[in-house]
Design an enzyme around this catalytic site. Structure first.
Site, PDB file in Angstrom:
ATOM      1  N   SER A 150      14.787  98.364 -28.781  1.00  0.00           N
ATOM      2  CA  SER A 150      15.142  98.198 -27.161  1.00  0.00           C
ATOM      3  C   SER A 150      15.502  97.480 -26.491  1.00  0.00           C
ATOM      4  O   SER A 150      15.723  96.603 -24.662  1.00  0.00           O
ATOM      5  CB  SER A 150      13.220  98.325 -26.525  1.00  0.00           C
ATOM      6  OG  SER A 150      12.363  97.303 -26.930  1.00  0.00           O
TER       7      SER A 150
ATOM      8  N   LYS B 111      14.253  89.260 -21.607  1.00  0.00           N
ATOM      9  CA  LYS B 111      13.559  90.587 -22.094  1.00  0.00           C
ATOM     10  C   LYS B 111      13.419  91.244 -20.664  1.00  0.00           C
ATOM     11  O   LYS B 111      12.017  90.255 -20.291  1.00  0.00           O
ATOM     12  CB  LYS B 111      12.804  91.362 -22.982  1.00  0.00           C
ATOM     13  CG  LYS B 111      12.566  92.501 -22.635  1.00  0.00           C
ATOM     14  CD  LYS B 111      12.535  93.057 -24.487  1.00  0.00           C
ATOM     15  CE  LYS B 111      12.259  95.107 -24.598  1.00  0.00           C
ATOM     16  NZ  LYS B 111      11.299  94.771 -26.083  1.00  0.00           N
TER      17      LYS B 111
ATOM     18  N   SER C 253      12.964  96.353 -32.275  1.00  0.00           N
ATOM     19  CA  SER C 253      13.338  96.071 -31.668  1.00  0.00           C
ATOM     20  C   SER C 253      13.820  95.146 -30.981  1.00  0.00           C
ATOM     21  O   SER C 253      14.372  94.583 -29.835  1.00  0.00           O
ATOM     22  CB  SER C 253      12.756  96.437 -29.747  1.00  0.00           C
ATOM     23  OG  SER C 253      12.292  97.762 -29.538  1.00  0.00           O
TER      24      SER C 253
END
Length: 502
Positions: free
Chosen positions: A167, A92, A191
């Site tokens: 996210s 990420k 997330s």
């Protein structure tokens, strides 16, 4: 190796487990460089349509592959290299990896180059994996759909009209589309687990403190936790064993034993106590088909010898409002350093220092980030602190106590991962509160600091459905034990994939 065999392997590798890839490499049936090229070629072919990646790092991947191949040629054994050797991984874009940017999918950090490695990233690389790049996300991890990224949307590989969740949407989509075998995401209120549910992947949020947060851009420091996405429960177990452990760079990391979590995947569930919160299955907005997935999963576990216990969790309904006080409060504090002076994009032609601050932050931050900073600043203000922040902390204690009562009776708790199947882009564009509700079942886990895992069950209307398993702090082995049993029952991962994922 014959061309036909090479082609078959290249077609197969993207959806193999990490341990399967490692065995192929260490037995010299395929080289690590061939694996790296296979995955890089797949990213080049597919990512223009999916946009899971913000940055691809072929130099890093090929250098790691060549190093691994050289070690094997010099006699390194599979046991020495570890079960993740040669697994293609990605991270990420809120985690530092030297040789790449770390942008948090924000204009504010668009040119920021990683000065060091995030601890969890470094530990996964030390397990001899191949780093493919950095993955798209909601800006600063603020969102549940990866629609707030300044680099553009990430599309769900199962249906390009639907979100991949957020996210960590890029982290989920990359695994789902076979563009990485294991990825790392961060989970502040769901997330990892929510996008895993939306993309048919396994997503693990470890207990708070189990994994170091050093080198990961903070959203809410008391809630954030790094964890893996994978095709299989065992791969998540292997990844956790690689990244867990005390880190002197992170005072919140705990000195817990790093277990052989994969061993739990081989245990049966006979005698396990599995709780179902009956009140959570009656929540307004829960798709009845996802409720049925929970009930069916409980029946499968019972059939394997687990004991099913019915409980209630009345404090869950307070998790969402308390989270949207505490999360923005901590975020507003963490993002204060991004002012155009110390860090972040600096506006041009400012009239004075105040104008520089205002222009830099208004130009660098997107609407959702600004919204959360404003909420957080308000709830921390002298006139609102006791009315909001202090009360939210008290709610957090109530939630934690409720879970402790549950785990005095049960080993794991079985719930929905999300209230609904993947929703369409723009569905909640005019109603951010409705978007926040997609984390209803995941947020309380972060508030309590315990462990949770989303795992896929089967397809509903050609979209992946899922359930969530929750365990007490530092009891991740219980998640893997129950999760692997369910995985075998549902014959997951899927043996056929839609055209959008092939």
């Amino acid at each position: 190796m014959a061309d036909t065999q090479t082609k078959e392997l290249r077609d197969t590798i993207p959806f193999l487990s990490a341990s399967e890839i490692s065995k192929l490499i260490t037995s010299k049936e395929v080289s690590a460089r061939e694996v790296a090229h296979t995955m890089l070629d797949r990213i080049e072919a597919l990512d223009a349509d999916i946009h899971a990646y913000n940055e691809v790092s072929p130099e890093l991947a090929l250098a790691a592959a060549d190093d691994l191949d050289n070690r094997i040629a010099q006699g390194a054994t599979a046991a020495e290299l570890g079960p993740l050797a040669g697994a293609p991984v990605a991270f990420k874009d809120n985690m530092n990896l030297v040789g790449t940017h770390m942008t948090c999918s924000s204009k504010m950090l668009e040119n920021f180059q990683s000065p060091y490695d995030c601890t969890a990233v470094r530990r996964l690389l030390d397990a001899n994996t191949l780093p493919l790049g950095k993955l798209n996300m909601d800006e600063f991890a603020f969102g549940s759909s990866t629609e707030t990224s300044v680099t553009g949307l990430t599309y769900n590989p199962w249906d390009p009209e639907r979100v991949p969740g957020g996210s960590s949407g890029g982290s989920a989509a990359a695994v789902s589309a076979g563009m990485a075998t294991i990825t790392l995401g961060s989970d502040t209120g769901g997330s990892i687990r929510q996008p895993a549910a939306f993309t048919g992947t396994v997503g693990l949020k470890p207990s708070y403190g189990r994994v170091s947060r050093y080198g990961c851009a903070a959203f809410a420091s008391s809630l954030d936790q790094i964890g893996p996405f994978s095709h299989t429960v065992r791969d998540s177990a292997l990844a956790l064993s690689a990244i867990a452990g005390k880190d002197p760079q992170d005072a919140t990391s705990l000195n817990l034993p790093v277990e052989d979590f994969a061993a739990a995947c081989d245990q049966d569930v006979k005698g396990m106590r599995v709780a179902i919160a009956t009140d959570l299955l009656e929540q307004a907005g829960l798709d009845p088909r996802l409720k049925q997935e929970v009930l069916d999963s409980a029946e499968l576990l019972a059939g394997m010898g687990a004991e099913i216990i019915e409980i209630t969790l009345p404090s869950t309904k307070y998790g969402l409002p308390a989270y949207y006080v505490l999360g923005p409060a901590e975020a507003s504090s963490n993002l204060a350093r991004l002012d155009g002076i110390r860090y972040g994009r600096r506006a041009e032609n400012a009239e004075d220092i105040l104008d520089l601050y205002m222009r830099s932050r208004s130009e660098g931050f997107g609407p959702e980030t600004i919204r959360r900073i404003m909420i957080g600043t308000y709830v921390l203000s002298s006139g609102s602190y006791d009315s909001y922040y202090t009360k939210a902390q008290k709610v957090r204690t109530v939630i934690k106590n409720d879970y402790e009562a549950v785990f005095a009776k049960a080993d794991v708790l079985l719930t929905p991962s999300t209230p609904q199947l993947p929703f369409k882009f723009g569905q909640f564009a005019d109603d951010p509160t409705a978007m926040y509700l997609s984390d209803f079942y995941t947020i309380p886990v972060n508030m309590a600091g315990i462990a949770g895992m989303s795992l896929p069950t089967r397809l509903i209307d050609d979209l992946p459905a899922s359930v969530q398993l929750i365990a007490n702090h530092s009891r991740e082995a219980d998640l893997f034990r129950a999760g692997a049993a369910l995985e075998r029952s549902f014959a997951f991962p899927y043996t056929s994939v839609p055209a959008g994922r092939s």
